[in-house]
Design a protein around this motif. Structure first.
Motif, short mmCIF file in Angstrom:
data_model
loop_
_atom_site.label_atom_id
_atom_site.label_comp_id
_atom_site.label_asym_id
_atom_site.label_seq_id
_atom_site.Cartn_x
_atom_site.Cartn_y
_atom_site.Cartn_z
N GLU A 36 8.87 -24.93 30.70
CA GLU A 36 8.14 -23.81 30.09
C GLU A 36 8.92 -23.18 28.95
N GLU A 37 10.17 -23.51 28.82
CA GLU A 37 11.00 -23.07 27.69
C GLU A 37 12.05 -24.16 27.46
N PRO A 38 12.72 -24.18 26.31
CA PRO A 38 13.70 -25.23 26.07
C PRO A 38 14.75 -25.31 27.17
N LEU A 39 15.03 -26.53 27.62
CA LEU A 39 16.05 -26.77 28.63
C LEU A 39 17.36 -27.02 27.91
N VAL A 40 18.33 -26.13 28.10
CA VAL A 40 19.57 -26.16 27.33
C VAL A 40 20.76 -26.47 28.25
N LYS A 76 24.95 -21.16 9.23
CA LYS A 76 24.96 -19.70 9.25
C LYS A 76 24.53 -19.25 10.64
N GLY A 77 25.42 -18.57 11.33
CA GLY A 77 25.12 -18.12 12.68
C GLY A 77 24.22 -16.91 12.69
N GLY A 78 23.97 -16.41 13.89
CA GLY A 78 23.15 -15.22 14.00
C GLY A 78 22.55 -15.07 15.38
N SER A 79 21.99 -13.90 15.62
CA SER A 79 21.29 -13.60 16.85
C SER A 79 19.87 -13.18 16.51
N ASP A 80 18.95 -13.50 17.43
CA ASP A 80 17.54 -13.11 17.24
C ASP A 80 16.98 -13.58 15.90
N ILE A 81 17.26 -14.82 15.58
CA ILE A 81 16.76 -15.40 14.32
C ILE A 81 15.27 -15.65 14.46
N ALA A 82 14.49 -15.21 13.49
CA ALA A 82 13.05 -15.43 13.50
C ALA A 82 12.75 -16.91 13.26
N VAL A 83 11.68 -17.39 13.88
CA VAL A 83 11.28 -18.80 13.70
C VAL A 83 11.09 -19.12 12.22
N ALA A 84 10.50 -18.18 11.49
CA ALA A 84 10.22 -18.41 10.07
C ALA A 84 11.50 -18.59 9.25
N ASP A 85 12.61 -18.04 9.73
CA ASP A 85 13.88 -18.12 8.99
C ASP A 85 14.84 -19.15 9.55
N ALA A 86 14.46 -19.77 10.66
CA ALA A 86 15.42 -20.57 11.43
C ALA A 86 16.01 -21.73 10.64
N LEU A 87 15.18 -22.45 9.90
CA LEU A 87 15.67 -23.65 9.22
C LEU A 87 16.68 -23.33 8.11
N LEU A 162 8.38 -31.40 21.84
CA LEU A 162 7.67 -30.31 22.53
C LEU A 162 8.09 -28.97 21.96
N TYR A 163 9.36 -28.86 21.58
CA TYR A 163 9.87 -27.64 20.93
C TYR A 163 10.45 -28.04 19.58
N PRO A 164 9.78 -27.72 18.47
CA PRO A 164 10.23 -28.11 17.13
C PRO A 164 11.57 -27.47 16.77
N LEU A 165 12.16 -27.97 15.70
CA LEU A 165 13.50 -27.55 15.30
C LEU A 165 13.61 -26.04 15.13
N ALA A 166 12.67 -25.43 14.43
CA ALA A 166 12.75 -23.99 14.18
C ALA A 166 12.70 -23.18 15.46
N ILE A 167 11.88 -23.61 16.40
CA ILE A 167 11.78 -22.90 17.67
C ILE A 167 13.07 -23.05 18.47
N ILE A 168 13.66 -24.24 18.44
CA ILE A 168 14.93 -24.45 19.14
C ILE A 168 16.00 -23.52 18.60
N ILE A 169 16.13 -23.47 17.27
CA ILE A 169 17.15 -22.61 16.66
C ILE A 169 16.93 -21.15 17.01
N SER A 170 15.69 -20.70 16.90
CA SER A 170 15.37 -19.31 17.23
C SER A 170 15.69 -19.00 18.69
N TYR A 171 15.31 -19.92 19.58
CA TYR A 171 15.55 -19.71 21.01
C TYR A 171 17.04 -19.64 21.32
N LEU A 172 17.81 -20.57 20.77
CA LEU A 172 19.25 -20.56 21.01
C LEU A 172 19.89 -19.27 20.50
N SER A 173 19.44 -18.81 19.35
CA SER A 173 20.01 -17.58 18.78
C SER A 173 19.69 -16.37 19.64
#
Length: 217
Positions: A36-40, A76-87, A162-173
């Protein structure tokens, strides 16, 4: 100090994040359930092995599988990165192998134990050099493949994630925070199989780059 190469320049590696069960066909081939969410999970930096070096399989496993994956280098690191900015946080794109001691992993899963011994051994995180993200169109699908001894074993298409690149980056952040130098293994398609001494592996990413390893005898 673990390093990778980005356009010929060394980059120090911080964390190694891996996404499991990100292609439906691979989930099905192992009989797992969709998440139901990325498995990390994480790999230690001591598991990193760059292209051209021999892969030494762990003596405690008799069933080490290859898992070919697209790999991102965070610039470039960060926290709470928006999906639109993730890439925009990606510095480079490469290809790699998330090696898995499947027998050890199965035993750990049955006992409710962590997967580290199955996923974090030396040479378990194989990775190519990286191409600068600025040279690529990150929003478009990537195609990649793995050949073992000249025969194609795996073919990947990131549009099937199932979870595209931008969503993965946002989720990890949001969950862990990202740091410059982090590597993100984005999941493997179907076709995983055991490796054997002497196997020659050739990975290719969209004709942009390739990487090679040989399993030590």
């Amino acid at each position: 100090m673990a390093v990778v190469m980005l356009e010929g320049v060394e980059q120090q590696v911080s964390n190694i994040f891996c996404i499991g069960r990100n292609y439906a066909a691979h989930v099905a081939e192992l009989g797992n359930q969709l998440e139901e969410e990325p498995l990390v999970f994480l790999k230690p930096t001591s598991s990193l092995t760059r292209s051209g070096r021999d892969i030494v399989l762990p003596a405690y496993s008799s069933d080490v599988h290859h898992e070919c994956e697209l790999v991102l280098l965070i610039g470039k690191g960060g926290s709470d990165i928006a999906v639109a900015d993730a890439l925009s946080h990606v510095a480079g794109v490469g290809i790699g192998l998330d090696l898995t001691a499947r027998d050890v992993q199965s035993e750990a899963k049955q006992g409710g134990k962590p997967w580290t011994k199955a996923k974090g051994f030396r040479h378990a995180a194989c990775v190519s050099d990286f191409v600068a993200a600025s040279r690529l169109e990150l929003a478009k699908p990537f195609h990649f493949s793995l050949q073992v001894n000249g025969a194609t074993r795996q073919q990947g298409d990131t549009s099937l994630m199932l979870y595209p690149l931008a969503i993965i980056i946002s989720y990890l952040s949001q969950t862990y925070g990202l740091t410059a130098g982090d590597l993100v293994y984005t999941g493997t398609p179907q076709g995983v199989a055991a490796l054997h001494a002497g196997d020659v592996l050739h990975l290719q990413l969209d004709g942009v780059l390739s990487a090679d390893w040989t399993v030590a005898a």
